[in-house]
Design an enzyme around this catalytic site. Structure first.
Site, PDB file in Angstrom:
ATOM      1  N   SER A 160       0.871  -1.186   0.000  1.00  0.00           N
ATOM      2  CA  SER A 160       0.000   0.000   0.000  1.00  0.00           C
ATOM      3  C   SER A 160       0.902   1.228   0.000  1.00  0.00           C
ATOM      4  CB  SER A 160      -0.862  -0.018   1.273  1.00  0.00           C
ATOM      5  OG  SER A 160      -1.426   1.264   1.496  1.00  0.00           O
ATOM      6  N   TYR A 173      -2.269  -0.721  10.324  1.00  0.00           N
ATOM      7  CA  TYR A 173      -2.374  -1.068   8.893  1.00  0.00           C
ATOM      8  C   TYR A 173      -1.108  -0.626   8.144  1.00  0.00           C
ATOM      9  CZ  TYR A 173      -4.082  -1.183   4.060  1.00  0.00           C
ATOM     10  OH  TYR A 173      -4.218  -1.425   2.720  1.00  0.00           O
TER      11      TYR A 173
HETATM   12  N1  LIG Z   1      -8.720  -1.070  -2.108  1.00  0.00           N
HETATM   13  C1  LIG Z   1      -7.688  -0.265  -2.063  1.00  0.00           C
HETATM   14  O1  LIG Z   1      -7.784   0.922  -2.443  1.00  0.00           O
HETATM   15  C2  LIG Z   1      -6.347  -0.780  -1.580  1.00  0.00           C
HETATM   16  C3  LIG Z   1      -5.260   0.098  -1.620  1.00  0.00           C
HETATM   17  C4  LIG Z   1      -4.015  -0.356  -1.171  1.00  0.00           C
HETATM   18  C5  LIG Z   1      -3.873  -1.662  -0.732  1.00  0.00           C
HETATM   19  N2  LIG Z   1      -4.948  -2.492  -0.688  1.00  0.00           N
HETATM   20  C6  LIG Z   1      -4.738  -3.880  -0.225  1.00  0.00           C
HETATM   21  O2  LIG Z   1      -5.294  -4.781  -1.174  1.00  0.00           O
HETATM   22  C7  LIG Z   1      -5.703  -5.972  -0.504  1.00  0.00           C
HETATM   23  C8  LIG Z   1      -7.148  -6.258  -0.851  1.00  0.00           C
HETATM   24  O3  LIG Z   1      -7.917  -5.181  -0.376  1.00  0.00           O
HETATM   25  P1  LIG Z   1      -9.436  -4.907  -0.818  1.00  0.00           P
HETATM   26  O4  LIG Z   1      -9.545  -3.459  -1.005  1.00  0.00           O
HETATM   27  O5  LIG Z   1      -9.852  -5.842  -1.878  1.00  0.00           O
HETATM   28  O6  LIG Z   1     -10.168  -5.265   0.556  1.00  0.00           O
HETATM   29  P2  LIG Z   1     -11.577  -5.944   0.874  1.00  0.00           P
HETATM   30  O7  LIG Z   1     -12.555  -5.627  -0.188  1.00  0.00           O
HETATM   31  O8  LIG Z   1     -11.875  -5.583   2.280  1.00  0.00           O
HETATM   32  O9  LIG Z   1     -11.236  -7.501   0.781  1.00  0.00           O
HETATM   33  C9  LIG Z   1     -10.358  -8.077   1.713  1.00  0.00           C
HETATM   34  C10 LIG Z   1     -10.431  -9.584   1.584  1.00  0.00           C
HETATM   35  O10 LIG Z   1      -9.643 -10.155   2.639  1.00  0.00           O
HETATM   36  C11 LIG Z   1     -10.420 -11.136   3.297  1.00  0.00           C
HETATM   37  N3  LIG Z   1     -10.057 -11.280   4.707  1.00  0.00           N
HETATM   38  C12 LIG Z   1     -10.080 -10.335   5.667  1.00  0.00           C
HETATM   39  N4  LIG Z   1      -9.760 -10.881   6.854  1.00  0.00           N
HETATM   40  C13 LIG Z   1      -9.510 -12.186   6.625  1.00  0.00           C
HETATM   41  C14 LIG Z   1      -9.158 -13.274   7.468  1.00  0.00           C
HETATM   42  N5  LIG Z   1      -9.026 -13.128   8.794  1.00  0.00           N
HETATM   43  N6  LIG Z   1      -8.998 -14.488   6.915  1.00  0.00           N
HETATM   44  C15 LIG Z   1      -9.159 -14.663   5.581  1.00  0.00           C
HETATM   45  N7  LIG Z   1      -9.516 -13.679   4.734  1.00  0.00           N
HETATM   46  C16 LIG Z   1      -9.690 -12.450   5.257  1.00  0.00           C
HETATM   47  C17 LIG Z   1     -11.845 -10.621   3.169  1.00  0.00           C
HETATM   48  O11 LIG Z   1     -12.750 -11.673   3.422  1.00  0.00           O
HETATM   49  P3  LIG Z   1     -14.324 -11.365   3.698  1.00  0.00           P
HETATM   50  O12 LIG Z   1     -14.859 -10.823   2.405  1.00  0.00           O
HETATM   51  O13 LIG Z   1     -14.863 -12.699   4.035  1.00  0.00           O
HETATM   52  O14 LIG Z   1     -14.367 -10.377   4.798  1.00  0.00           O
HETATM   53  C18 LIG Z   1     -11.851 -10.121   1.746  1.00  0.00           C
HETATM   54  O15 LIG Z   1     -12.051 -11.182   0.845  1.00  0.00           O
HETATM   55  C19 LIG Z   1      -5.457  -5.742   0.974  1.00  0.00           C
HETATM   56  O16 LIG Z   1      -4.225  -6.330   1.345  1.00  0.00           O
HETATM   57  C20 LIG Z   1      -5.384  -4.230   1.089  1.00  0.00           C
HETATM   58  O17 LIG Z   1      -4.625  -3.827   2.191  1.00  0.00           O
HETATM   59  C21 LIG Z   1      -6.177  -2.078  -1.106  1.00  0.00           C
END
Ligand SMILES: NC(=O)c1ccc[n+]([C@@H]2O[C@H](COP(=O)([O-])OP(=O)(O)OC[C@H]3O[C@@H](n4cnc5c(N)ncnc54)[C@H](OP(=O)(O)O)[C@@H]3O)[C@@H](O)[C@H]2O)c1
Length: 253
Positions: A160, A173
């Site tokens: 990130s 985070y």
């Molecule tokens: N979106 C952004 O703008 C952004 C920017 C920078 C970095 N990121 C990174 O990209 C990655 C994906 O983010 P996202 O935006 O797609 O987030 P998201 O929509 O919240 O999805 C996160 C995923 O992780 C799963 N998860 C959370 N806790 C878990 C656990 N204890 N065991 C197993 N699975 C778990 C969630 O499962 P559930 O659906 O079942 O809760 C979901 O499938 C993350 O590492 C995040 O830090 C995202």
């Protein structure tokens, strides 16, 4: 930008890029992980869908089956509570079902509270570190023997912007993403002489998901790229065109 001068953001993958590859995606039920799982399957991979919410994983399974892509495997696992024996059992399952692993996308993550360090809740801090860092180490450790069974393999850690430059109030985070970069760099250096398993990190950038909406509730999601939009970089790092790229911190946008 990379060893072979490809800009991951502009990468155009051949249709069969991942044919015959077995790829594990964590957090495959929603957001970027969901898009990555569906995309990898569309490019020929047998995808192991790992997540904590079974009905979300089943919906992804159904979408991949309906698209006539290789049938995935569902692994329901809560990375907050899973311990080494759970990861070793997972490794045994994959060895029995698929024999080896060509790709591992560490994508699952939680945002936790955003607050000054001085006020951070200690248990929430530990939970974020467990899911975002410790679980990745445990999973990597268990999967590496399966990755050495593959001729070439790729590990992608999800970073990130706040993991590359500290930002106030992003708490556990942001610190967890710095640790992720450290884990990536350490592992990449340890494995560079093998030339078999490459290890890199990818910052997806601002992407239209539930996590982004939680972090920026006032933002209009329609102004953000979708998870599907950022898949070129995810394909590039997962497929053989990135062989030779190791220890790099890349961005998907
Ligand atoms: N979106 C952004 O703008 C952004 C920017 C920078 C970095 N990121 C990174 O990209 C990655 C994906 O983010 P996202 O935006 O797609 O987030 P998201 O929509 O919240 O999805 C996160 C995923 O992780 C799963 N998860 C959370 N806790 C878990 C656990 N204890 N065991 C197993 N699975 C778990 C969630 O499962 P559930 O659906 O079942 O809760 C979901 O499938 C993350 O590492 C995040 O830090 C995202």
């Amino acid at each position: 930008m990379t060893a072979n001068s490809v800009n991951p953001r502009d990468y155009e993958a051949p249709a069969q890029l991942l044919a015959g590859h077995n790829v594990l995606v964590t957090g495959a039920g929603a957001g970027i992980g969901k898009a990555a799982a569906q995309t990898y399957a569309a490019y020929g991979a047998t995808v192991i869908l790992l997540g904590r919410t079974n009905n979300k994983l089943e919906a992804i399974y159904d979408s991949i089956e309906q698209a006539d892509h290789p049938l995935p495997i569902i692994i329901e696992l809560d990375m907050l509570t899973a311990a080494r024996p759970d990861y070793l059992a997972l490794s045994d399952n994959i060895a029995a079902e698929l024999g080896c692993l060509h790709g591992l996308l560490h994508n699952a993550g939680i945002l936790g509270e955003r607050t000054p360090i001085q006020n951070a809740d200690p248990q929430q801090w530990l939970d974020v570190m467990q899911v975002n860092v410790n679980a990745q180490m445990l999973l990597t450790q268990a999967m590496l023997p399966l990755m050495f069974e593959a001729e070439r393999a790729s590990i992608i850690f999800t970073s990130s912007g706040v993991g590359r430059r500290g930002r106030a109030y992003w708490g556990a985070y942001g610190v967890s993403k710095f640790a992720t970069e450290g884990l990536m760099q350490t592992l990449a250096e340890e494995l560079e002489n093998t030339s078999q398993v490459r290890v890199n990190s990818l910052n997806p950038g601002r992407t239209r998901t539930a996590m982004r909406a939680a972090a920026y509730p006032a933002e209009d999601p329609a102004t953000l790229p979708t998870a599907e939009d950022i898949m070129p970089a995810y394909l590039y790092l997962m497929g053989d065109d990135s062989i030779g790229v190791n220890g790099q911190a890349l961005t998907a946008q």
